[in-house]
Design a protein around this motif. Structure first.
Motif, PDB file in Angstrom:
ATOM      1  N   ARG A 304       0.841  -1.194   0.000  1.00  0.00           N
ATOM      2  CA  ARG A 304       0.000   0.000   0.000  1.00  0.00           C
ATOM      3  C   ARG A 304       0.876   1.243   0.000  1.00  0.00           C
ATOM      4  O   ARG A 304       2.013   1.225   0.480  1.00  0.00           O
ATOM      5  N   TYR A 305       0.334   2.294  -0.554  1.00  0.00           N
ATOM      6  CA  TYR A 305       1.007   3.596  -0.551  1.00  0.00           C
ATOM      7  C   TYR A 305       0.475   4.412   0.615  1.00  0.00           C
ATOM      8  O   TYR A 305      -0.728   4.558   0.784  1.00  0.00           O
ATOM      9  N   GLU A 306       1.387   4.917   1.454  1.00  0.00           N
ATOM     10  CA  GLU A 306       1.008   5.690   2.635  1.00  0.00           C
ATOM     11  C   GLU A 306       1.296   7.162   2.362  1.00  0.00           C
ATOM     12  O   GLU A 306       2.449   7.602   2.336  1.00  0.00           O
ATOM     13  N   ASN A 307       0.228   7.940   2.153  1.00  0.00           N
ATOM     14  CA  ASN A 307       0.376   9.352   1.783  1.00  0.00           C
ATOM     15  C   ASN A 307       1.027  10.179   2.885  1.00  0.00           C
ATOM     16  O   ASN A 307       1.739  11.156   2.611  1.00  0.00           O
ATOM     17  N   ASP A 308       0.804   9.802   4.155  1.00  0.00           N
ATOM     18  CA  ASP A 308       1.338  10.580   5.270  1.00  0.00           C
ATOM     19  C   ASP A 308       2.860  10.509   5.348  1.00  0.00           C
ATOM     20  O   ASP A 308       3.484  11.338   6.006  1.00  0.00           O
ATOM     21  N   LEU A 309       3.471   9.522   4.697  1.00  0.00           N
ATOM     22  CA  LEU A 309       4.925   9.395   4.720  1.00  0.00           C
ATOM     23  C   LEU A 309       5.593  10.035   3.503  1.00  0.00           C
ATOM     24  O   LEU A 309       6.810   9.982   3.366  1.00  0.00           O
ATOM     25  N   THR A 310       4.798  10.646   2.630  1.00  0.00           N
ATOM     26  CA  THR A 310       5.346  11.290   1.439  1.00  0.00           C
ATOM     27  C   THR A 310       6.060  12.580   1.819  1.00  0.00           C
ATOM     28  O   THR A 310       5.557  13.382   2.599  1.00  0.00           O
ATOM     29  N   ASP A 311       7.226  12.778   1.246  1.00  0.00           N
ATOM     30  CA  ASP A 311       8.031  13.968   1.527  1.00  0.00           C
ATOM     31  C   ASP A 311       8.216  14.748   0.229  1.00  0.00           C
ATOM     32  O   ASP A 311       8.865  14.272  -0.706  1.00  0.00           O
ATOM     33  N   LEU A 312       7.620  15.942   0.170  1.00  0.00           N
ATOM     34  CA  LEU A 312       7.787  16.835  -0.976  1.00  0.00           C
ATOM     35  C   LEU A 312       8.810  17.893  -0.591  1.00  0.00           C
ATOM     36  O   LEU A 312       8.511  18.796   0.196  1.00  0.00           O
ATOM     37  N   HIS A 313      10.007  17.782  -1.134  1.00  0.00           N
ATOM     38  CA  HIS A 313      11.106  18.670  -0.739  1.00  0.00           C
ATOM     39  C   HIS A 313      11.450  19.592  -1.897  1.00  0.00           C
ATOM     40  O   HIS A 313      11.843  19.139  -2.972  1.00  0.00           O
ATOM     41  N   PHE A 314      11.303  20.907  -1.660  1.00  0.00           N
ATOM     42  CA  PHE A 314      11.589  21.900  -2.693  1.00  0.00           C
ATOM     43  C   PHE A 314      12.881  22.622  -2.350  1.00  0.00           C
ATOM     44  O   PHE A 314      13.010  23.214  -1.268  1.00  0.00           O
ATOM     45  N   ASP A 315      13.841  22.569  -3.252  1.00  0.00           N
ATOM     46  CA  ASP A 315      15.127  23.219  -3.029  1.00  0.00           C
ATOM     47  C   ASP A 315      15.712  23.593  -4.389  1.00  0.00           C
ATOM     48  O   ASP A 315      16.157  22.732  -5.146  1.00  0.00           O
ATOM     49  N   LYS A 316      15.695  24.900  -4.713  1.00  0.00           N
ATOM     50  CA  LYS A 316      16.190  25.350  -6.014  1.00  0.00           C
ATOM     51  C   LYS A 316      17.697  25.165  -6.141  1.00  0.00           C
ATOM     52  O   LYS A 316      18.210  24.959  -7.233  1.00  0.00           O
ATOM     53  N   LYS A 317      18.405  25.256  -5.024  1.00  0.00           N
ATOM     54  CA  LYS A 317      19.865  25.228  -5.074  1.00  0.00           C
ATOM     55  C   LYS A 317      20.407  23.818  -5.196  1.00  0.00           C
ATOM     56  O   LYS A 317      21.248  23.527  -6.062  1.00  0.00           O
ATOM     57  N   TYR A 318      19.949  22.915  -4.323  1.00  0.00           N
ATOM     58  CA  TYR A 318      20.510  21.562  -4.285  1.00  0.00           C
ATOM     59  C   TYR A 318      19.626  20.524  -4.960  1.00  0.00           C
ATOM     60  O   TYR A 318      19.995  19.359  -5.035  1.00  0.00           O
ATOM     61  N   GLY A 319      18.472  20.917  -5.431  1.00  0.00           N
ATOM     62  CA  GLY A 319      17.602  19.984  -6.138  1.00  0.00           C
ATOM     63  C   GLY A 319      16.415  19.534  -5.308  1.00  0.00           C
ATOM     64  O   GLY A 319      16.551  19.234  -4.122  1.00  0.00           O
ATOM     65  N   SER A 320      15.273  19.473  -5.937  1.00  0.00           N
ATOM     66  CA  SER A 320      14.046  19.041  -5.279  1.00  0.00           C
ATOM     67  C   SER A 320      13.845  17.545  -5.469  1.00  0.00           C
ATOM     68  O   SER A 320      14.406  16.935  -6.381  1.00  0.00           O
ATOM     69  N   TYR A 321      13.036  16.958  -4.584  1.00  0.00           N
ATOM     70  CA  TYR A 321      12.730  15.537  -4.744  1.00  0.00           C
ATOM     71  C   TYR A 321      11.359  15.225  -4.158  1.00  0.00           C
ATOM     72  O   TYR A 321      10.836  15.946  -3.305  1.00  0.00           O
ATOM     73  N   ILE A 322      10.777  14.153  -4.677  1.00  0.00           N
ATOM     74  CA  ILE A 322       9.521  13.591  -4.169  1.00  0.00           C
ATOM     75  C   ILE A 322       9.842  12.200  -3.651  1.00  0.00           C
ATOM     76  O   ILE A 322      10.273  11.336  -4.412  1.00  0.00           O
ATOM     77  N   GLU A 323       9.645  11.985  -2.372  1.00  0.00           N
ATOM     78  CA  GLU A 323       9.970  10.697  -1.753  1.00  0.00           C
ATOM     79  C   GLU A 323       8.691  10.043  -1.272  1.00  0.00           C
ATOM     80  O   GLU A 323       7.959  10.614  -0.468  1.00  0.00           O
ATOM     81  N   VAL A 324       8.411   8.849  -1.789  1.00  0.00           N
ATOM     82  CA  VAL A 324       7.203   8.117  -1.418  1.00  0.00           C
ATOM     83  C   VAL A 324       7.601   6.777  -0.824  1.00  0.00           C
ATOM     84  O   VAL A 324       8.636   6.206  -1.175  1.00  0.00           O
ATOM     85  N   ALA A 325       6.775   6.280   0.083  1.00  0.00           N
ATOM     86  CA  ALA A 325       7.044   5.008   0.752  1.00  0.00           C
ATOM     87  C   ALA A 325       5.947   4.003   0.411  1.00  0.00           C
ATOM     88  O   ALA A 325       4.756   4.301   0.532  1.00  0.00           O
ATOM     89  N   ILE A 326       6.368   2.822  -0.034  1.00  0.00           N
ATOM     90  CA  ILE A 326       5.456   1.714  -0.312  1.00  0.00           C
ATOM     91  C   ILE A 326       5.622   0.704   0.812  1.00  0.00           C
ATOM     92  O   ILE A 326       6.683   0.087   0.952  1.00  0.00           O
ATOM     93  N   LEU A 327       4.590   0.539   1.631  1.00  0.00           N
ATOM     94  CA  LEU A 327       4.645  -0.393   2.757  1.00  0.00           C
ATOM     95  C   LEU A 327       3.990  -1.708   2.370  1.00  0.00           C
ATOM     96  O   LEU A 327       3.153  -1.785   1.471  1.00  0.00           O
ATOM     97  N   GLY A 328       4.334  -2.750   3.102  1.00  0.00           N
ATOM     98  CA  GLY A 328       3.775  -4.069   2.840  1.00  0.00           C
ATOM     99  C   GLY A 328       4.792  -4.983   2.190  1.00  0.00           C
ATOM    100  O   GLY A 328       5.948  -4.619   1.949  1.00  0.00           O
TER     101      GLY A 328
END
Length: 485
Positions: A304-328
């Protein structure tokens, strides 16, 4: 002849009708313009002298004002700690922080350097006292839960900028009106929320999380700058009289200093607005991307995908990322993940954003499973409600059995049992959850099936040997073995 008369009359009336329509249209536009001017015009009902005196009266910080500020800090801190919106609103209503901010905006607009100096001094003292008082409260108070009211003040976005700016506009317009509108002042005090961010700064410092403090101070800075900017613009529009100096050189010097300070305030305000706008647009597209891809993915097993563990990180200098966790225990195939990455590039603000997919379902990836658990532990405090935490924890307990099965080398166990115990024709394995109503335990249960014709004593002896062997082999004294027919 009658036909000619008709044509002549027709040619004579057409221009008159066109002119009448033009006149009616111009009259309609003029009436609309007059109506809008009378509706929105505020200069005629402004009292510059009384407005200036009222703002100057709120700048000093001593005596009663200092005690009111301390009390409002404690009230706001208790409200944030107890997650009580009503208590936080009460603290915002009695907070005197707005006075020096309006003083700074007014002083820049009317070229009063002395007022600017007093406003900056009192504002600095208020901020330091507020943070110090909140820090001592949260440091000494035994209950320091990270409530949703506190966490909401650690990540400002574009809406906070708009609230601060339009709140500042409403406040100065209300103060400038003959017969100040008190309800507007109270409403702006609640909407702009100057006190809670400062309390959150003290909270972040007290619990050793400087990122909380930085986020809250950023929100407070946004509110301060844009309230001051709104004050500056309204006072300029209302044409308040400028401060005059006897020495013309000093007057020009003060005017230049005030202009430079005003420009110095507006530049970071514009930069802040732009940065917050960029982050807000990034988060909006990231949420759209997640809704169109990961959130609608259909798992075949226990993943399952757990939305509460998603990390939306915005950083113009060092780079942005979207981190999602798949549990199970289920793993999302790599080709699906690559499809998500390709889909991400169709969003203009996510092209250079890295997509990180953390999965805990691989049988040979105990390290990654531990990392997902650590991620969950670090993020669970950000869940906004206790009910949400309980739901997630209950699901995790229900899945403990599946995760535990990954640490049992079942294929190796069955191969060794087949070689060492000739009477065994089948072995089953499962995790058993049991409770004595004081605690809940999960134990490994093996079910063994023997060939027909084996006596009861021989079967029991074989069961004891298999049980001892499994406990030694798997280094787990809680393993249970049961015979099945």
């Amino acid at each position: 002849m009658s036909e000619n008369l008709f044509q002549e009359n027709n040619t004579n009336t057409t221009p008159d009708s066109g002119e009448e329509i033009k006149k009616d249209f111009k009259g309609l536009l003029g009436n609309a313009q007059k109506f809008l001017f009378e509706l929105l015009e505020i200069r005629s009902n402004t009292d510059p002298i009384a407005t200036k005196e009222s703002i100057i009266a709120d700048i000093p910080f001593k005596g009663h004002t200092s005690w009111i500020l301390i009390c409002s800090i404690f009230i706001a801190s208790v409200g944030l700690n107890a997650n009580s919106t009503a208590v936080v609103i009460g603290a915002m209503l009695i907070s005197p922080l707005m006075g020096p901010i309006l003083g700074m905006g007014l002083s820049l607009a009317i070229n009063d350097i002395d007022m600017l100096r007093r406003s900056l001094k009192n504002f600095t003292v208020m901020v330091v006292l507020s943070v110090l008082t909140a820090f001592l409260f949260f440091y000494l108070f035994p209950l320091r839960d990270e409530s949703s009211e506190l966490l909401a003040r650690t990540a400002p976005d574009i809406r906070d900028v708009l609230i601060a700016f339009f709140g500042g506009l409403a406040l100065v317009i209300a103060r400038a009106k003959k017969g100040t509108i008190a309800s507007v002042i109270f409403g702006v005090a609640i909407a702009t929320a100057l006190m809670p961010p400062l309390c959150t700064v003290g909270f972040g410092l007290a619990i050793g999380k400087p990122l909380y403090a930085l986020g809250a101070m950023y929100l407070f800075t946004i509110n301060t700058i844009f309230i001051g900017l709104a004050t500056f613009l309204v006072v300029k529009y209302l044409r308040f009289p400028m401060v005059r100096y006897a020495n013309s050189k000093r007057r020009r010097f003060i005017a230049r200093i005030a202009s430079l300070v005003g420009l110095a305030v507006m530049i970071p305000a514009g930069i802040t607005f732009y940065d917050v706008l960029q982050e807000s647009l990034f988060r909006k597209q990231a949420q759209e991307f997640l809704a169109d891809t990961i959130e609608i993915y259909e798992f075949e097993g226990s993943g399952r995908y757990e939305n509460d563990l998603t990390d939306l990180h915005f950083d113009k200098k060092y780079g942005s990322y979207i981190e999602v966790a798949i549990l199970g225990t289920e793993e999302v195939p790599e080709n699906i993940v690559n499809t998500w990455r390709n889909r991400k590039n169709s969003y203009t603000r996510l092209i250079d954003t890295e997509l990180r997919v953390l999965q805990g379902g691989r049988d040979d990836s105990q390290q990654k499973f531990d990392y997902v658990n650590e991620l969950y532990e670090s993020k669970k405090a950000e869940l906004l409600t206790k009910e949400e935490r309980i739901r997630v924890l209950e699901e995790e307990v229900a899945n403990l059995g599946r995760y535990a099965s990954q640490s049992i080398p079942f294929k190796e166990i069955t191969a060794e049992a087949k070689v060492n115990y000739e009477h065994v024709i089948g072995i089953g394995f499962s995790n058993r959850i049991q409770t004595d109503f004081n605690k809940t335990d999960t134990t490994a249960l093996f079910e063994v099936k023997f060939k027909d014709g084996l006596s009861q004593n021989e079967g029991q002896a074989q069961m004891d040997k298999i049980s001892d062997w499994l406990k030694v082999r798997l280094k787990d004294s809680t393993i249970q073995v049961r015979k099945v027919e």
